[in-house]
Design a protein around this motif. Sequence first.
Motif, mmCIF file in Angstrom:
data_model
loop_
_atom_site.group_PDB
_atom_site.id
_atom_site.type_symbol
_atom_site.label_atom_id
_atom_site.label_comp_id
_atom_site.label_asym_id
_atom_site.label_seq_id
_atom_site.Cartn_x
_atom_site.Cartn_y
_atom_site.Cartn_z
ATOM 1 N N ARG A 180 0.842 -1.187 0.000
ATOM 2 C CA ARG A 180 0.000 0.000 0.000
ATOM 3 C C ARG A 180 0.882 1.243 0.000
ATOM 4 O O ARG A 180 2.101 1.160 0.171
ATOM 5 N N LEU A 181 0.258 2.371 -0.190
ATOM 6 C CA LEU A 181 0.966 3.652 -0.209
ATOM 7 C C LEU A 181 1.739 3.835 1.094
ATOM 8 O O LEU A 181 1.148 3.886 2.173
ATOM 9 N N PRO A 182 3.071 3.900 1.037
ATOM 10 C CA PRO A 182 3.840 4.081 2.270
ATOM 11 C C PRO A 182 3.588 5.468 2.870
ATOM 12 O O PRO A 182 3.597 6.471 2.157
ATOM 13 N N ARG A 183 3.360 5.513 4.156
ATOM 14 C CA ARG A 183 3.078 6.788 4.808
ATOM 15 C C ARG A 183 4.340 7.596 5.085
ATOM 16 O O ARG A 183 4.287 8.828 5.140
ATOM 17 N N GLU A 184 5.467 6.914 5.282
ATOM 18 C CA GLU A 184 6.665 7.619 5.728
ATOM 19 C C GLU A 184 7.698 7.860 4.633
ATOM 20 O O GLU A 184 8.683 8.552 4.852
ATOM 21 N N LEU A 185 7.518 7.292 3.465
ATOM 22 C CA LEU A 185 8.484 7.480 2.381
ATOM 23 C C LEU A 185 8.105 8.687 1.527
ATOM 24 O O LEU A 185 6.923 9.004 1.385
ATOM 25 N N PRO A 186 9.097 9.365 0.941
ATOM 26 C CA PRO A 186 8.778 10.465 0.017
ATOM 27 C C PRO A 186 8.003 9.940 -1.178
ATOM 28 O O PRO A 186 8.214 8.810 -1.619
ATOM 29 N N LEU A 187 7.111 10.773 -1.702
ATOM 30 C CA LEU A 187 6.246 10.376 -2.803
ATOM 31 C C LEU A 187 6.479 11.293 -4.009
ATOM 32 O O LEU A 187 6.902 12.432 -3.856
ATOM 33 N N GLU B 255 6.544 18.283 -4.074
ATOM 34 C CA GLU B 255 7.777 18.632 -3.355
ATOM 35 C C GLU B 255 8.502 17.387 -2.848
ATOM 36 O O GLU B 255 9.477 17.489 -2.112
ATOM 37 N N ASN B 256 8.003 16.194 -3.237
ATOM 38 C CA ASN B 256 8.611 14.913 -2.869
ATOM 39 C C ASN B 256 8.602 14.675 -1.362
ATOM 40 O O ASN B 256 9.561 14.190 -0.776
ATOM 41 N N ARG B 257 7.479 15.004 -0.740
ATOM 42 C CA ARG B 257 7.318 14.792 0.699
ATOM 43 C C ARG B 257 6.505 13.524 0.952
ATOM 44 O O ARG B 257 5.796 13.031 0.068
ATOM 45 N N SER B 258 6.581 13.018 2.181
ATOM 46 C CA SER B 258 5.825 11.820 2.540
ATOM 47 C C SER B 258 4.393 12.193 2.894
ATOM 48 O O SER B 258 4.095 13.350 3.223
#
Length: 454
Positions: A362-369, A410-413
């Motif tokens: 699933r979509l990781p909550r803590e990794l940059p997206l 902005e490539n944030r988590s």
Amino acid sequence: MDNPQYAKFKRCQEWYCIDPDFRARMEDDPRQALASLGFGEALDAVPVRRAIRWILFRERGEDDPLKNPYVLAAQQREPLLLVHLQRCHSREGYGSEKLFAYELAAQARCRMESRLVRQNQFIYYYPFAMELSKGCSVQCSFCGFAAEPHQGDFRYTPENRDLFRGVIQRAFGYFGPILGCCPPYFATEPFDNPDYEKFMADFRQITGLLPQTTTAVANRDPQRLRDWMAAVGPQGLEEHAAVRISIRSLGQFKKIAALFTPEELVNVELVANNPESLHRYSDSGRAAHHQVGSRAASRYSICCLSGMKVNFVERSVTFLEPELPDERYPLGYSVKEVRHFKTVEEFSKILEDFDRLYVHARLPRELPLYFNQNVTIRDSEDVYLFLGDGCGYRIGKNPFTRKIVEGILENRSFSEIISRFSVTSEDSQRLYAAFQELFARGYLRAGKPITPQH
């Protein structure tokens, strides 16, 4: 339709696809063309031509193709392979729900990025592949992976046998039954390794299946291929498509046609890779620079691996994923990490680490997206529209989704973005579910985007 007659029809279709001269003769005078193959009495020329044009181009012509006996015979064989593939790629085929969801997302992404992939029902992605050689002896000028020259093989010594069996047993425990379908080669030629059959016998003993073998050297040692087809058995050939032959040149095809009767190869796919054929090249590797006449490469990846590749010669494990070929991914795949092992225990540790680091259900909550760089984002007053290749997905636009989209740009988590504004836990879950859909469909990815190196 019996096997001998269908085998002749299949051979005609192969000639049509591979040889432009036969193709022209078939269009001009199908009866004469079939007679040149010695099939004049066995096949009905005009229905054969119509069937081939329907199968290759979906050209209906004057008659209903579904009443054509050759079309019907071909369609009756497809479900056998589809049932096998669907069974292997079902939830029961995977060792965990996490791994299954990861592979589904990889498949959805590749289909979203390329309509060519989406239109082919036989394209699936696998979580594991292995190589029993380093490099490839064939060196096709159109190799989509730009395989390096053959440098050595993993031989069947007692020590290597134990390492191989140990790795496959650990991998089988992690990946599950799908391992039995995973390719035993990547950028290598299976029959470069003199002991290929011995390793595959061990593989079958552990997994219960023999994976698909695709060879580009069928004419190098015809008896070896015959022996291998006998070892695979009728069910493996007919229902699992366990043997394929890659056609590198028109001359090679003519040799294979002389060496093997149509009946011998009735359940063996001939993959028409020769420059004169009707098939497409992937715009990757050496194929990106290989063009004959008007036949240019198309933008799709031939990489069917989304997961771990083990090279037994190097004792390496590489985690990679398929990508649309471009300056960032000239070989049609990205490499997340490469590690080396000497023992089964070290391999197991890599397996565990790669599962934790790169297999996201699933979509990781803590990794940059970041948004898939092959996706176009259209921002209107009411919605965000995410567009792939002939498909799309929309999310309603409001102050919350706008801030999330801006944060992803902005490539944030996800957790970091959500922490920047006040939202209830229920709203947070609804927002997560909306962007999870983008992640599951391949529009949204985790990590850091790769920029081209100049």
